[in-house]
Design a protein around this motif. Structure first.
Motif, PDB file in Angstrom:
ATOM      1  N   GLU A 197       1.174  -7.376   3.900  1.00  0.00           N
ATOM      2  CA  GLU A 197      -0.290  -7.463   3.775  1.00  0.00           C
ATOM      3  C   GLU A 197      -0.568  -6.593   2.464  1.00  0.00           C
ATOM      4  O   GLU A 197      -1.629  -6.941   1.688  1.00  0.00           O
ATOM      5  CB  GLU A 197      -1.096  -6.652   4.865  1.00  0.00           C
ATOM      6  CG  GLU A 197      -0.779  -7.181   6.260  1.00  0.00           C
ATOM      7  CD  GLU A 197       0.415  -6.347   6.710  1.00  0.00           C
ATOM      8  OE1 GLU A 197       0.414  -5.396   7.359  1.00  0.00           O
ATOM      9  OE2 GLU A 197       1.506  -7.351   6.963  1.00  0.00           O
ATOM     10  N   VAL A 198       0.246  -5.631   2.162  1.00  0.00           N
ATOM     11  CA  VAL A 198      -0.279  -4.679   1.192  1.00  0.00           C
ATOM     12  C   VAL A 198      -0.145  -5.637  -0.322  1.00  0.00           C
ATOM     13  O   VAL A 198      -0.726  -5.680  -1.085  1.00  0.00           O
ATOM     14  CB  VAL A 198       0.774  -3.819   0.845  1.00  0.00           C
ATOM     15  CG1 VAL A 198       0.716  -2.656  -0.257  1.00  0.00           C
ATOM     16  CG2 VAL A 198       0.487  -2.924   2.185  1.00  0.00           C
ATOM     17  N   VAL A 199       1.234  -6.550  -0.328  1.00  0.00           N
ATOM     18  CA  VAL A 199       1.373  -7.535  -1.302  1.00  0.00           C
ATOM     19  C   VAL A 199       0.169  -8.539  -1.480  1.00  0.00           C
ATOM     20  O   VAL A 199      -0.324  -8.512  -2.552  1.00  0.00           O
ATOM     21  CB  VAL A 199       2.590  -8.031  -1.299  1.00  0.00           C
ATOM     22  CG1 VAL A 199       2.786  -9.037  -2.629  1.00  0.00           C
ATOM     23  CG2 VAL A 199       3.751  -6.914  -1.039  1.00  0.00           C
ATOM     24  N   ALA A 203      -2.702  -8.090  -0.257  1.00  0.00           N
ATOM     25  CA  ALA A 203      -4.136  -7.503  -0.905  1.00  0.00           C
ATOM     26  C   ALA A 203      -3.977  -7.299  -2.282  1.00  0.00           C
ATOM     27  O   ALA A 203      -5.042  -7.523  -2.765  1.00  0.00           O
ATOM     28  CB  ALA A 203      -4.097  -6.050  -0.362  1.00  0.00           C
ATOM     29  N   ALA A 204      -2.935  -6.756  -2.997  1.00  0.00           N
ATOM     30  CA  ALA A 204      -2.727  -6.613  -4.289  1.00  0.00           C
ATOM     31  C   ALA A 204      -2.879  -8.183  -5.042  1.00  0.00           C
ATOM     32  O   ALA A 204      -3.595  -8.323  -5.950  1.00  0.00           O
ATOM     33  CB  ALA A 204      -1.417  -6.011  -4.775  1.00  0.00           C
ATOM     34  N   THR A 205      -2.586  -9.142  -4.334  1.00  0.00           N
ATOM     35  CA  THR A 205      -2.715 -10.267  -5.174  1.00  0.00           C
ATOM     36  C   THR A 205      -4.369 -10.922  -5.107  1.00  0.00           C
ATOM     37  O   THR A 205      -4.571 -11.427  -6.040  1.00  0.00           O
ATOM     38  CB  THR A 205      -1.765 -11.413  -4.376  1.00  0.00           C
ATOM     39  OG1 THR A 205      -0.665 -10.912  -3.934  1.00  0.00           O
ATOM     40  CG2 THR A 205      -1.596 -12.722  -5.146  1.00  0.00           C
ATOM     41  N   VAL A 206      -4.682 -10.554  -3.826  1.00  0.00           N
ATOM     42  CA  VAL A 206      -6.112 -10.668  -3.988  1.00  0.00           C
ATOM     43  C   VAL A 206      -7.129  -9.951  -5.007  1.00  0.00           C
ATOM     44  O   VAL A 206      -8.078 -10.521  -5.326  1.00  0.00           O
ATOM     45  CB  VAL A 206      -6.753 -10.750  -2.549  1.00  0.00           C
ATOM     46  CG1 VAL A 206      -8.233 -10.597  -2.415  1.00  0.00           C
ATOM     47  CG2 VAL A 206      -6.173 -11.416  -1.551  1.00  0.00           C
ATOM     48  N   ASP A 207      -6.416  -8.875  -5.170  1.00  0.00           N
ATOM     49  CA  ASP A 207      -7.330  -7.931  -6.038  1.00  0.00           C
ATOM     50  C   ASP A 207      -6.928  -8.486  -7.454  1.00  0.00           C
ATOM     51  O   ASP A 207      -7.523  -7.892  -8.414  1.00  0.00           O
ATOM     52  CB  ASP A 207      -6.703  -6.536  -5.995  1.00  0.00           C
ATOM     53  CG  ASP A 207      -7.593  -5.938  -4.793  1.00  0.00           C
ATOM     54  OD1 ASP A 207      -8.427  -6.475  -4.123  1.00  0.00           O
ATOM     55  OD2 ASP A 207      -7.113  -4.768  -4.396  1.00  0.00           O
ATOM     56  N   GLY A 208      -6.031  -9.414  -7.519  1.00  0.00           N
ATOM     57  CA  GLY A 208      -5.779 -10.055  -8.943  1.00  0.00           C
ATOM     58  C   GLY A 208      -4.824  -9.419  -9.791  1.00  0.00           C
ATOM     59  O   GLY A 208      -4.668  -9.772 -10.754  1.00  0.00           O
ATOM     60  N   ALA A 209      -3.732  -8.800  -9.085  1.00  0.00           N
ATOM     61  CA  ALA A 209      -2.543  -8.421  -9.628  1.00  0.00           C
ATOM     62  C   ALA A 209      -1.465  -9.352  -9.991  1.00  0.00           C
ATOM     63  O   ALA A 209      -1.428 -10.014  -9.028  1.00  0.00           O
ATOM     64  CB  ALA A 209      -2.006  -7.040  -9.032  1.00  0.00           C
ATOM     65  N   GLY A 210      -0.735  -9.450 -11.032  1.00  0.00           N
ATOM     66  CA  GLY A 210       0.104 -10.451 -11.132  1.00  0.00           C
ATOM     67  C   GLY A 210       1.582 -10.107 -10.623  1.00  0.00           C
ATOM     68  O   GLY A 210       1.409  -8.646 -10.115  1.00  0.00           O
ATOM     69  N   PRO A 211       2.432 -10.702 -10.613  1.00  0.00           N
ATOM     70  CA  PRO A 211       3.840 -10.470 -10.116  1.00  0.00           C
ATOM     71  C   PRO A 211       4.468  -9.138 -10.618  1.00  0.00           C
ATOM     72  O   PRO A 211       4.872  -8.170  -9.907  1.00  0.00           O
ATOM     73  CB  PRO A 211       4.695 -11.526 -10.384  1.00  0.00           C
ATOM     74  CG  PRO A 211       3.878 -12.748 -11.139  1.00  0.00           C
ATOM     75  CD  PRO A 211       2.484 -12.278 -11.081  1.00  0.00           C
ATOM     76  N   VAL A 212       4.077  -9.022 -12.049  1.00  0.00           N
ATOM     77  CA  VAL A 212       4.691  -7.762 -12.641  1.00  0.00           C
ATOM     78  C   VAL A 212       3.891  -6.713 -12.299  1.00  0.00           C
ATOM     79  O   VAL A 212       4.714  -5.660 -11.941  1.00  0.00           O
ATOM     80  CB  VAL A 212       4.733  -7.942 -14.332  1.00  0.00           C
ATOM     81  CG1 VAL A 212       5.193  -6.667 -14.840  1.00  0.00           C
ATOM     82  CG2 VAL A 212       5.600  -9.371 -14.763  1.00  0.00           C
ATOM     83  N   SER A 272       3.401  -1.260  -9.823  1.00  0.00           N
ATOM     84  CA  SER A 272       2.292  -0.340  -9.120  1.00  0.00           C
ATOM     85  C   SER A 272       2.438  -0.497  -7.620  1.00  0.00           C
ATOM     86  O   SER A 272       1.951   0.469  -7.083  1.00  0.00           O
ATOM     87  CB  SER A 272       1.045  -0.835  -9.702  1.00  0.00           C
ATOM     88  OG  SER A 272       0.916  -0.987 -10.969  1.00  0.00           O
ATOM     89  N   VAL A 273       2.918  -1.495  -7.174  1.00  0.00           N
ATOM     90  CA  VAL A 273       3.055  -1.495  -5.444  1.00  0.00           C
ATOM     91  C   VAL A 273       4.467  -1.337  -5.088  1.00  0.00           C
ATOM     92  O   VAL A 273       4.644  -0.163  -4.258  1.00  0.00           O
ATOM     93  CB  VAL A 273       2.473  -2.690  -5.015  1.00  0.00           C
ATOM     94  CG1 VAL A 273       2.374  -2.911  -3.441  1.00  0.00           C
ATOM     95  CG2 VAL A 273       0.955  -3.032  -5.509  1.00  0.00           C
ATOM     96  N   LYS A 274       5.095  -2.251  -5.486  1.00  0.00           N
ATOM     97  CA  LYS A 274       6.649  -2.340  -4.873  1.00  0.00           C
ATOM     98  C   LYS A 274       7.531  -1.119  -5.080  1.00  0.00           C
ATOM     99  O   LYS A 274       7.782  -0.348  -4.156  1.00  0.00           O
ATOM    100  CB  LYS A 274       7.477  -3.606  -5.318  1.00  0.00           C
ATOM    101  CG  LYS A 274       6.644  -4.827  -4.466  1.00  0.00           C
ATOM    102  CD  LYS A 274       7.406  -6.085  -5.140  1.00  0.00           C
ATOM    103  CE  LYS A 274       6.993  -7.120  -4.240  1.00  0.00           C
ATOM    104  NZ  LYS A 274       7.552  -8.434  -4.694  1.00  0.00           N
ATOM    105  N   ILE A 275       7.416  -0.733  -6.432  1.00  0.00           N
ATOM    106  CA  ILE A 275       8.594   0.322  -6.683  1.00  0.00           C
ATOM    107  C   ILE A 275       7.973   1.557  -6.158  1.00  0.00           C
ATOM    108  O   ILE A 275       8.853   2.343  -5.665  1.00  0.00           O
ATOM    109  CB  ILE A 275       8.568   0.382  -8.314  1.00  0.00           C
ATOM    110  CG1 ILE A 275       9.505  -0.674  -9.011  1.00  0.00           C
ATOM    111  CG2 ILE A 275       9.416   1.689  -8.623  1.00  0.00           C
ATOM    112  CD1 ILE A 275       9.602  -0.872 -10.211  1.00  0.00           C
TER     113      ILE A 275
END
Lengths: 301, 444
Positions: free
Chosen positions: A194-196, A198-207, A212-215
């Protein structure tokens, strides 16, 4: 009622003892006893007299062996060599393992299983074999890698005095990158999807998601890997000792562990070897304590 | 709360891992107790058949042991091949002696014999081998007698010699050098004839060649005066030899490669190295490691400094380990290996050994059984005999050669980054004296 409770507790205690005994027996036999023996050995030295052919006698020296080890440039240089090695090795190995893990974890990855296995495979090769293979690959006239480089007009001497460090780092990286990648990958898999999302929905690209999220979410795994890598590096022995047969610039006491080996098996000074080993253990313990304190401190701040 | 306990747990795991790995090295010698224990157990049976254990790496040993076992039903030798001394064999033997599970018979080269004697690892066999002494030349007996007692029986005398690629030297009209000045000139000619070829190799990992060349030049790294050692790694002759080789290295006239390394073999194979400063046993090494080059190599006397002289490079002896209870059988075996026709012929007939027997009367036997095909039928043993006759008698190996060699080896490793051979000798002189004094050995 009361008695059955007590009996139950006693039974539980016996069961616990039963399960714990094998651990403690092994722990004492393989850990406490050898360490105690090493400390005991480190307090003695062997003396002889005259020409030295009349036999030896064992003499108590107290901390004499420790003073000798600490006073020896070769022992101290070993720690410097390890320091340089870590400066080069850890960023390369951990960085590359992290990048590979993130690539495997990204939505784009194909044939995950295959790459997981292929990248992990070098770790299944024992260290000595790996070092021997690489010495072969470093030898001019035998190595296909050097031939390839030469055909491209590149000259690189893997066995020169100033490339020794790089050659050792390369072997270690090859051995450990897959192992650490698996640890990172497992940690990445544990991140809630869900976290990932959510970040995608917020417009964050894979990098952006990776950085900012995974590491940040697998920071604990990265810190632990670093800790183990540093401690592992202090134990560095196999790769440089094999390489020292092919590259004279890697001396007999290139790392602290090699110093201990050389003291024991070349100079027959088991007291000095034990003292050097104990010092190395204390150093490793202090370092890991420091690193854990540091990383947990950062966590609460 | 839970987090800190996890941290603490990680730290503990870290510490314990570190400690266990560190002590794994120190406690390693304990492991070997088990495997060696199985060997000698069968020895004391009622059949009166004795079983001897024997560790070695010298060429042709398997054939020697087989022949011995065949002709001696009452003594059966169990041979185990171990890595050569400097490649780990000495560490293995020292450990085994310390752990109390050493084989009965040990292989020790001359330079390391004092190490083993001062560790108390071998038995005093003075009274048991007094009859053998007359079979060996005095220069060899001197190396097995330490502190007035005899500790080992020599196998080979290992005089030095120059090996060269006959085809290369003939094709390019290069004369075989007779003196070290000519050797340098020849080295220049070799490089000129083929920029990728070199006349020889400096071995940074193996100071024994440097020791042999110093011996030849009349130097003596070690000597005894009464009950004291004299250490002189930096005497004028040692410096002369050091400077000579240093110049060959810095002028890029010789290769710098570890001895017997993959690089060394690769260059011999490709014709990039056309010469070897070696000893009698090098013939066997060449034969077995470079079979493709048969017929191309020849042997010449070692170049000298103007006056005929030679020295020994390596050479092996056999000793009885401290705790062996079968010294009588062990000495029967050792005597058979080193001083009988059968023992020497079995070794040479294996085709892999070119040992020059220390027992002078057996040289013709060795010569007869050595297949000279590899050297284009050149009769190499008379050349070795001539060389052996010129070996100076003034050389003694120091009481801790392994340690001295380790210092030299570490220093030679710095040649490519600004170090010098003489600098290495100076460092070895200083450290050796310090270490000997630390052990309570008297040094003048």
């Amino acid at each position: 009622m009361n008695t059955s409770l007590r009996a139950g507790r006693r039974r539980r205690k016996t069961t616990a003892a039963l399960f714990l005994t094998p651990f403690y027996v092994l722990f004492i036999a393989t850990m406490i006893v050898p360490i105690g023996y090493a400390i005991w050995l480190s307090l003695f030295t062997e003396k002889t007299s005259g020409l030295g052919f009349g036999g030896t006698r064992r003499v108590f020296t107290g901390l004499g062996n420790y003073a000798d080890a600490l006073g020896d440039d070769k022992f101290r240089d070993g720690f410097i060599a390890i320091g340089l090695y870590c400066l080069l090795y850890i960023p390369i190995m951990v960085g590359a393992a992290l990048v590979l893990a993130l690539l495997l974890d990204s939505a784009l990855a194909r044939a995950r299983r295959f790459f997981q296995l292929a990248l992990f495979l070098p770790h299944a090769v024992p260290g000595i074999i790996a070092a021997l293979i690489w010495v072969y690959l470093y030898t001019p006239g035998l190595s296909p890698i050097i031939d390839l480089l030469e055909s491209g007009g590149l000259h690189w001497d893997f066995l020169a005095s100033d490339t020794a460090l790089f050659s050792i780092v390369n072997i270690a990286t090859w051995e450990w990158i897959g192992y650490n990648m698996i640890i990172f990958y497992a940690a990445l898999q544990a991140i809630p999807r869900e976290v990932v999302e959510a970040a995608t929905v917020d417009g964050a690209g894979p990098v952006r998601i990776a950085v900012s999220v995974k590491i940040p979410m697998i920071r604990a795994a990265v810190a632990m890997t670093m800790l183990f890598t540093i401690i592992g590096s202090l134990q560095l022995f196999t790769e440089p000792s094999i390489l020292s047969d092919a590259n004279p610039a890697v001396g007999s006491s290139w790392t602290p562990n090699m110093y201990a080996y050389s003291a024991a098996f070349r100079a027959n000074d088991f007291g000095l070897a034990a003292a050097a080993s104990v010092l190395l253990a204390v150093f490793a313990a202090a370092l890991s304590f420091g690193v854990t304190r540091l990383s947990s401190g950062r966590r609460t701040a | 709360m839970q987090r800190t306990s996890i941290r603490l747990g990680t730290a503990l795991v870290g510490i314990v891992t570190a400690l266990s790995l560190v002590t794994a090295c120190g406690g390693g010698d304990g492991d070997k107790k088990k495997d060696a224990g199985a060997g000698p157990a069968a020895g004391g049976g009622p059949a009166q058949k004795q079983e001897l254990s024997f560790w070695s790496w010298t060429k042709g040993t398997q054939e020697v042991v087989d022949a011995f076992n065949k002709s001696h039903p009452d003594i059966q030798v169990k041979y185990e091949q171990i890595p050569s001394g400097n490649a780990g064999g000495y560490a293995k033997m020292s450990n085994a002696v310390k752990a109390g599970n050493a084989p009965d018979v040990l292989t020790i080269e001359y330079p390391q014999l004092p190490d083993f004697v001062s560790q108390g690892a071998v038995q005093d066999i003075t009274s048991k081998v007094s009859g053998l002494k007359s079979k060996f030349p005095a220069s060899v007996n001197k190396l097995t007698e330490l502190g007035g007692k005899t500790w080992a029986v020599p196998l080979d005398a290992a005089p030095m010699a120059l090996y060269y690629r006959k085809d290369f030297f003939t094709d390019h009209n290069i004369a075989v050098p007779k003196t070290w000045d000519e050797y340098r000139a020849a080295a220049e000619q070799v490089k000129k004839a083929d920029p990728n070829a070199r006349i020889g190799t400096f071995y940074p990992d193996d100071p024994s060649t440097m020791a042999g060349l110093t011996w030849q030049a009349g130097g003596a790294w070690f000597g005894t005066e009464g009950e004291s050692w004299k250490v002189s790694l930096t005497d004028p002759n040692s410096r002369k030899v050091g400077e000579y080789w240093n110049k060959l290295v810095s002028d890029d006239l010789v290769r710098v490669q570890p001895s017997f390394s993959q690089q060394w073999n690769a260059d011999l194979k490709s014709g990039g190295t056309v010469g070897i400063v070696g000893a009698s046993w090098s013939a066997g090494v060449l034969k077995s490691s470079q079979p493709d080059l048969a017929g191309k190599w020849a042997v010449a006397p070692l170049p000298d400094w103007g006056t005929p002289a030679n020295a020994m490079l390596g050479g092996s002896t056999f000793a009885v380990s401290k705790d062996s209870k079968k010294s009588k059988a062990a000495l029967t075996f050792i005597e058979w290996m080193t001083t009988t026709k059968e023992g020497i012929s079995a070794r040479i007939a294996s085709g892999t050994s070119s040992a020059y027997p220390a027992a002078t009367e057996l040289v013709p036997t060795a010569s007869q059984f050595f297949d000279t095909g590899y050297f284009g039928k050149q009769d190499i043993y008379p050349l070795f005999t001539d060389a052996a006759g010129k070996v100076g008698a003034g050389w003694t190996w120091g009481p801790s050669m392994t340690q001295t060699n380790t210092i030299l080896k570490d220093q030679f490793g710095k040649l490519s980054s600004g170090g010098t051979i003489v600098g290495a000798l100076e460092e070895a002189q200083k450290t050796t004296v310090e270490e000997l004094k630390k052990r309570g050995i008297s040094v003048k």
